[in-house]
Design an enzyme around this catalytic site. Structure first.
Site, PDB file in Angstrom:
ATOM      1  N   GLU A  87       9.640  29.016  36.195  1.00 55.67           N
ATOM      2  CA  GLU A  87       9.142  28.146  35.118  1.00 55.67           C
ATOM      3  C   GLU A  87      10.237  27.275  34.513  1.00 55.67           C
ATOM      4  O   GLU A  87       9.945  26.215  33.984  1.00 55.67           O
ATOM      5  CB  GLU A  87       8.422  28.963  34.032  1.00 55.67           C
ATOM      6  CG  GLU A  87       9.318  29.902  33.265  1.00 55.67           C
ATOM      7  CD  GLU A  87       8.551  30.685  32.192  1.00 55.67           C
ATOM      8  OE1 GLU A  87       7.505  31.247  32.508  1.00 55.67           O
ATOM      9  OE2 GLU A  87       9.024  30.729  31.052  1.00 55.67           O
ATOM     10  N   HIS A 121      10.845  37.905  31.221  1.00 56.17           N
ATOM     11  CA  HIS A 121      11.443  36.797  30.458  1.00 56.17           C
ATOM     12  C   HIS A 121      12.974  36.801  30.490  1.00 56.17           C
ATOM     13  O   HIS A 121      13.634  36.731  29.450  1.00 56.17           O
ATOM     14  CB  HIS A 121      10.907  36.791  29.016  1.00 56.17           C
ATOM     15  CG  HIS A 121      10.654  35.395  28.503  1.00 56.17           C
ATOM     16  ND1 HIS A 121      11.583  34.676  27.808  1.00 56.17           N
ATOM     17  CD2 HIS A 121       9.578  34.583  28.626  1.00 56.17           C
ATOM     18  CE1 HIS A 121      11.097  33.476  27.499  1.00 56.17           C
ATOM     19  NE2 HIS A 121       9.876  33.399  27.995  1.00 56.17           N
ATOM     20  N   GLU A 134      -1.259  30.302  35.658  1.00 56.01           N
ATOM     21  CA  GLU A 134      -1.203  30.798  34.273  1.00 56.01           C
ATOM     22  C   GLU A 134      -2.097  29.920  33.397  1.00 56.01           C
ATOM     23  O   GLU A 134      -2.131  28.702  33.548  1.00 56.01           O
ATOM     24  CB  GLU A 134       0.245  30.728  33.757  1.00 56.01           C
ATOM     25  CG  GLU A 134       0.399  31.236  32.339  1.00 56.01           C
ATOM     26  CD  GLU A 134       1.851  31.182  31.856  1.00 56.01           C
ATOM     27  OE1 GLU A 134       2.671  30.473  32.466  1.00 56.01           O
ATOM     28  OE2 GLU A 134       2.144  31.850  30.851  1.00 56.01           O
ATOM     29  N   ASP A 137       5.725  39.683  32.162  1.00 60.35           N
ATOM     30  CA  ASP A 137       6.828  38.720  32.097  1.00 60.35           C
ATOM     31  C   ASP A 137       8.063  39.414  31.515  1.00 60.35           C
ATOM     32  O   ASP A 137       8.062  39.815  30.351  1.00 60.35           O
ATOM     33  CB  ASP A 137       6.409  37.543  31.199  1.00 60.35           C
ATOM     34  CG  ASP A 137       7.365  36.368  31.286  1.00 60.35           C
ATOM     35  OD1 ASP A 137       8.458  36.525  31.874  1.00 60.35           O
ATOM     36  OD2 ASP A 137       7.017  35.289  30.765  1.00 60.35           O
ATOM     37  N   ARG A 181      -1.982  39.216  31.914  1.00 63.60           N
ATOM     38  CA  ARG A 181      -0.573  39.519  31.690  1.00 63.60           C
ATOM     39  C   ARG A 181      -0.468  40.402  30.458  1.00 63.60           C
ATOM     40  O   ARG A 181      -1.158  40.144  29.461  1.00 63.60           O
ATOM     41  CB  ARG A 181       0.190  38.211  31.467  1.00 63.60           C
ATOM     42  CG  ARG A 181       1.674  38.410  31.309  1.00 63.60           C
ATOM     43  CD  ARG A 181       2.380  37.128  30.950  1.00 63.60           C
ATOM     44  NE  ARG A 181       2.567  37.013  29.523  1.00 63.60           N
ATOM     45  CZ  ARG A 181       3.390  36.138  28.944  1.00 63.60           C
ATOM     46  NH1 ARG A 181       4.059  35.287  29.687  1.00 63.60           N
ATOM     47  NH2 ARG A 181       3.512  36.091  27.638  1.00 63.60           N
ATOM     48  N   TRP A 186      17.028  34.651  26.032  1.00 61.94           N
ATOM     49  CA  TRP A 186      15.752  34.828  25.349  1.00 61.94           C
ATOM     50  C   TRP A 186      14.620  34.884  26.353  1.00 61.94           C
ATOM     51  O   TRP A 186      14.607  34.251  27.350  1.00 61.94           O
ATOM     52  CB  TRP A 186      15.484  33.665  24.356  1.00 61.94           C
ATOM     53  CG  TRP A 186      14.127  33.850  23.752  1.00 61.94           C
ATOM     54  CD1 TRP A 186      13.763  34.799  22.834  1.00 61.94           C
ATOM     55  CD2 TRP A 186      12.934  33.113  24.055  1.00 61.94           C
ATOM     56  NE1 TRP A 186      12.432  34.707  22.563  1.00 61.94           N
ATOM     57  CE2 TRP A 186      11.888  33.681  23.300  1.00 61.94           C
ATOM     58  CE3 TRP A 186      12.654  32.043  24.914  1.00 61.94           C
ATOM     59  CZ2 TRP A 186      10.582  33.211  23.360  1.00 61.94           C
ATOM     60  CZ3 TRP A 186      11.367  31.571  24.981  1.00 61.94           C
ATOM     61  CH2 TRP A 186      10.332  32.149  24.194  1.00 61.94           C
ATOM     62  N   GLU A 245       7.634  38.891  36.329  1.00 59.31           N
ATOM     63  CA  GLU A 245       8.071  37.491  36.237  1.00 59.31           C
ATOM     64  C   GLU A 245       9.469  37.398  35.655  1.00 59.31           C
ATOM     65  O   GLU A 245       9.809  38.152  34.737  1.00 59.31           O
ATOM     66  CB  GLU A 245       7.063  36.788  35.328  1.00 59.31           C
ATOM     67  CG  GLU A 245       7.400  35.376  34.987  1.00 59.31           C
ATOM     68  CD  GLU A 245       6.308  34.794  34.096  1.00 59.31           C
ATOM     69  OE1 GLU A 245       5.147  35.258  34.150  1.00 59.31           O
ATOM     70  OE2 GLU A 245       6.626  33.855  33.341  1.00 59.31           O
ATOM     71  N   ARG A 251       6.967  29.607  40.464  1.00 59.22           N
ATOM     72  CA  ARG A 251       6.275  29.262  39.218  1.00 59.22           C
ATOM     73  C   ARG A 251       6.634  27.880  38.669  1.00 59.22           C
ATOM     74  O   ARG A 251       6.405  27.586  37.505  1.00 59.22           O
ATOM     75  CB  ARG A 251       6.586  30.331  38.163  1.00 59.22           C
ATOM     76  CG  ARG A 251       5.645  31.499  38.301  1.00 59.22           C
ATOM     77  CD  ARG A 251       5.902  32.568  37.294  1.00 59.22           C
ATOM     78  NE  ARG A 251       6.009  32.137  35.914  1.00 59.22           N
ATOM     79  CZ  ARG A 251       4.986  31.731  35.156  1.00 59.22           C
ATOM     80  NH1 ARG A 251       3.772  31.700  35.661  1.00 59.22           N
ATOM     81  NH2 ARG A 251       5.196  31.371  33.910  1.00 59.22           N
ATOM     82  N   TYR A 288       9.844  39.087  22.908  1.00 58.91           N
ATOM     83  CA  TYR A 288       9.086  37.993  23.514  1.00 58.91           C
ATOM     84  C   TYR A 288       7.620  38.377  23.753  1.00 58.91           C
ATOM     85  O   TYR A 288       7.329  39.488  24.178  1.00 58.91           O
ATOM     86  CB  TYR A 288       9.708  37.590  24.863  1.00 58.91           C
ATOM     87  CG  TYR A 288       8.763  36.716  25.631  1.00 58.91           C
ATOM     88  CD1 TYR A 288       8.638  35.374  25.292  1.00 58.91           C
ATOM     89  CD2 TYR A 288       7.918  37.234  26.592  1.00 58.91           C
ATOM     90  CE1 TYR A 288       7.709  34.570  25.926  1.00 58.91           C
ATOM     91  CE2 TYR A 288       6.986  36.445  27.232  1.00 58.91           C
ATOM     92  CZ  TYR A 288       6.889  35.116  26.891  1.00 58.91           C
ATOM     93  OH  TYR A 288       5.967  34.328  27.493  1.00 58.91           O
TER      94      TYR A 288
HETATM   95  C1  CS2 Z   1       6.395  32.014  29.203  1.00 58.12           C
HETATM   96  C2  CS2 Z   1       6.382  30.874  28.285  1.00 58.12           C
HETATM   97  O1  CS2 Z   1       4.242  31.475  29.836  1.00 58.12           O
HETATM   98  C3  CS2 Z   1       5.246  32.077  30.144  1.00 58.12           C
HETATM   99  O2  CS2 Z   1       5.373  32.750  31.135  1.00 58.12           O
HETATM  100  O3  CS2 Z   1       7.551  32.472  29.730  1.00 58.12           O
HETATM  101  O4  CS2 Z   1       5.577  31.221  27.187  1.00 58.12           O
HETATM  102  C4  CS2 Z   1       7.704  30.342  27.826  1.00 58.12           C
HETATM  103  O5  CS2 Z   1       8.338  31.234  26.970  1.00 58.12           O
HETATM  104  C5  CS2 Z   1       7.450  29.040  27.157  1.00 58.12           C
HETATM  105  O6  CS2 Z   1       6.762  28.201  28.018  1.00 58.12           O
HETATM  106  C6  CS2 Z   1       8.735  28.384  26.710  1.00 58.12           C
HETATM  107  O7  CS2 Z   1       8.460  27.109  26.240  1.00 58.12           O
HETATM  108 MG    MG Z   2       7.295  33.235  31.654  1.00 57.89          MG
END
Ligand code: CS2
Ligand code: MG
Length: 403
Positions: A263, A213, A340, A211, A148, A403, A237, A284, A160
């Site tokens: 996630e 995010h 992941e 990602d 990634r 975020w 993602e 995910r 991020y």
């Molecule tokens: C993220 C995470 O791993 C990922 O794809 O989006 O790092 C996420 O920000 C954290 O799990 C939040 O706790």
């Molecule tokens: Mg993520």
């Protein structure tokens, strides 16, 4: 009949906070579950301690389905990250116990291995393109087949995915939420360029992931997806906030860049339309935030019917207990996609000793009975809870963004 004699919640911070559930049976068998919800740890610890542990004592540990339904339906209040993380911890601990009682690794109880291991992707990042390329090369040297890539954006501090120089990247690293900047125009301009540089460096066939995010609107995400189509991403993602399942239809109809979501989602109901209407390519949801092995398996099975593959969340806020459970499930499901994997820091392994190993770009589960993870309770006591929050993002005009 064997019964549950004790259910104990352990909150510890070996490098980062984890909430761990220990279930002990009248036969002296111990099962471990992970109840970590990053930045909201104590809510789940209380949910378990105050409302779940007292209900477990005296129950038959073998009845995993019954206990799952009892906790889910019995609470009356359904779904949500706190509830589903708490149920997940119980579920995973009971699978661990079932495996230990049977003398079999959990993957055998789930139907046996459909593959040798779970192909994983690592997290490469850099403040700028040269730093990112160095980090990508490091992962390739370590044997990763999938990477990634996240880079800083010139003119936008603190986006991020970038660490602060710690051993591993951990976004929850401040006693009060850090405020980070965000600019969608800069991202849409710069991200496709740095991803192109990575693709150039790694060649056409290494899996490249990214990602977003949750930062874009569906229309912006469609534009982004189009602008990177020729880079052949494994996935983009969380292109847009996941609550609005219908929003993915717009993205889907305008780009062939594969989409991964889930996630922050916790139940089959949260991903139902995304899956059945084929709005995504990878789901995910994770073993620790989506109700444990029992519930995640249902999500994966539904996904299989619609050619959606798995790609479970595996950031370091999932403890080695849930990562072990994830790998046991991953190797059994026919529609596995990728897992992941952010390796945990050294301190974390003073408390958690998982049996999985990294080989040939995959995590290979341990053959030990149960999940094959040991937890050192005495070591956990040396690392008391340390309040940490995830950051908050603000646009350059000062308004709050996802975020
Ligand atoms: C993220 C995470 O791993 C990922 O794809 O989006 O790092 C996420 O920000 C954290 O799990 C939040 O706790
Ligand atoms: Mg993520």
């Amino acid at each position: 009949m064997s019964t549950i004699t004790e259910a104990k919640v352990i909150v510890s911070s070996p490098g980062r906070n984890f909430v761990t559930l220990k279930i002990t049976t009248s036969d002296g068998v111990v099962g471990w579950g992970d109840a970590t919800l990053n930045g909201r740890e104590l809510a789940v610890a209380s949910y378990l301690r105050d409302h779940v542990c007292p209900l477990l004592v005296g129950r038959d540990p073998a009845r995993i389905e019954d206990t799952w339904s009892y906790l889910y339906k019995g609470a009356y209040w359904r779904r949500g990250p706190v509830t589903m993380t708490a149920i997940a911890a119980v579920d995973v601990a009971l699978w661990d116990i079932k495996g230990k009682v049977a003398g079999l690794p959990v993957y055998e109880l789930l139907g046996g291995r459909a593959r040798e291991g779970a192909t994983v992707y690592g997290h490469a990042a850099g403040a700028d393109v040269p730093e990112l390329l160095d980090d990508v090369a490091r992962f390739r040297d370590e044997g990763y087949l999938a990477v990634r890539a996240q880079a800083g954006l010139a003119g936008v501090p603190g986006v991020y995915g970038l660490g602060h120089g710690g051993e591993v990247y951990d976004p929850a690293d401040a006693a009060l939420p850090e405020e980070q900047a965000w600019s969608t125009p800069e991202y849409l301009d710069q991200a496709p360029k740095y991803l192109a540089a990575v693709r150039d460096a790694i060649g056409p066939t290494v899996h490249l992931l990214h990602d977003v995010h949750h930062r874009l609107s569906p229309n912006e995400a469609a534009r982004f997806g189009r602008s990177v189509e020729e880079l052949n991403l494994f996935w983009m993602e969380d292109p847009t906030p996941a609550e609005h399942q219908e929003g993915f239809r717009l993205i889907r109809s305008r780009t062939t860049t594969p989409i991964a979501v889930g996630e922050i989602l916790n139940s089959i109901w949260d991903v139902q339309h995304l899956i059945t209407e084929q709005l995504i390519d990878y789901v995910r949801t994770s073993v620790s935030h989506a109700g444990g092995i029992t519930h995640l398996r249902r999500i994966f099975n539904l996904a299989e019917l619609y050619q959606v593959r798995t790609g479970s969340h595996g950031a370091t806020d999932l403890s080695p207990v849930s990562l072990s459970a994830a790998v046991h499930l991953d190797v059994t499901v026919p529609n596995f996609g990728i897992q992941e994997y952010m390796a945990h820091m050294r301190l974390t392994h003073e408390v958690f000793r998982p049996g999985y190993r990294f080989a040939d770009g995959m995590l290979v589960p341990s053959d030990a009975p149960g999940l094959g993870v040991e937890v050192d309770e005495a070591a956990a006591e040396r690392f008391p809870y340390d309040p940490k929050y995830l950051p908050v993002a603000r646009r350059l005009d000062g308004s709050v963004h996802d975020w």
